[in-house]
Design an enzyme around this catalytic site. Structure first.
Site, short mmCIF file in Angstrom:
data_model
loop_
_atom_site.label_atom_id
_atom_site.label_comp_id
_atom_site.label_asym_id
_atom_site.label_seq_id
_atom_site.Cartn_x
_atom_site.Cartn_y
_atom_site.Cartn_z
N LYS A 151 0.81 -1.22 0.00
CA LYS A 151 0.00 0.00 0.00
C LYS A 151 0.85 1.27 0.00
CE LYS A 151 -3.79 -2.34 0.17
NZ LYS A 151 -4.50 -2.52 -1.08
N GLY A 186 2.27 2.63 -3.03
CA GLY A 186 2.46 3.13 -4.38
C GLY A 186 2.98 2.11 -5.37
N THR A 187 2.84 0.82 -5.06
CA THR A 187 3.36 -0.22 -5.94
C THR A 187 2.75 -0.12 -7.34
OG1 THR A 187 3.55 -1.66 -4.01
CG2 THR A 187 3.74 -2.70 -6.18
N TRP A 246 1.29 2.38 -8.87
CA TRP A 246 1.73 3.59 -9.57
C TRP A 246 3.15 3.41 -10.10
CZ3 TRP A 246 -1.28 7.06 -11.48
CH2 TRP A 246 -2.51 7.32 -10.89
N THR A 259 8.06 -6.79 -5.53
CA THR A 259 8.10 -7.50 -4.26
C THR A 259 7.82 -6.55 -3.10
OG1 THR A 259 9.40 -8.96 -2.83
CG2 THR A 259 10.61 -7.22 -3.98
N HIS A 260 7.30 -7.12 -2.03
CA HIS A 260 7.13 -6.39 -0.77
C HIS A 260 8.11 -6.93 0.28
CE1 HIS A 260 3.70 -4.34 -2.30
NE2 HIS A 260 2.82 -5.29 -2.11
#
Length: 180
Positions: free
Chosen positions: A50, A52-53, A55, A122-123
């Site tokens: 959450k 800006g991935t 975008w 990736t997060h």
């Protein structure tokens, strides 16, 4: 709304190395990332959830497609590398999961076969990334500059650093903090 006791396994969570992940994140994929083959033209989008991935992926896609949205290739960035391929209907209940079990093939397998340049998202924390990521690829971040700086002595390129682009090779990406 599905009761927690009837929730499909894939909709649940588990803990890996002290961090809670969705069950769609595979421990085996996190471990395999350490030896994942990084290509020199890979673009890694490393973001907090959450943050800006989407975008960031759109901006990168537009840069690589010369500004033409209809030409953006989303084949290697449609799902996080540490997850299963989410391009499928996932069950909500245990009964649905028994009747139609999800394909648990790691999305990483699809990325390995993707044509270059690959856009990989990736997060995960930097400590789980391939050992040569910062040497070989082009990692982009929405806000991990400090994390990458502490780990590598180099700054990450952040979302704020994009400027106008004319071609794939001269994108005008600049780091506002230091050398890359």
């Amino acid at each position: 709304m599905t009761e927690a006791s009837n929730l499909a396994y894939i909709r649940g969570q588990h803990v890996y190395d002290g961090i809670c992940y969705a069950n769609a994140v595979l421990d085996s994929s996190i471990e395999a990332l350490q030896t994942f083959e990084v290509r020199p033209d890979d673009v890694w989008v490393v973001t907090y959830p959450k943050a800006g991935t989407h975008w960031m992926l759109e901006i990168v896609g537009l840069i690589l497609s010369g500004g033409y949205p209809e030409k953006i290739d989303r084949s290697s960035s449609s799902t996080l590398i540490e997850m299963i391929d989410l391009d499928q209907k996932l069950p909500d209940t245990k009964e649905e999961e028994e009747q139609n079990p999800p394909d648990m093939t790691p999305f990483m397998e699809k990325i390995k076969k993707a044509l270059s340049p690959r856009v990989i998202q990736t997060h995960l924390r930097l400590k789980y990334m391939p050992q040569d990521l910062l040497k070989k690829a082009k990692p982009l971040s929405t806000d991990l500059g400090q994390t990458m700086s502490k780990s590598s002595g180099k700054s990450a390129i952040t979302m704020r650093t994009f400027s106008s682009c004319s071609t794939k090779t001269s994108c005008g990406i600049r780091s506002s903090t230091s050398e890359w």
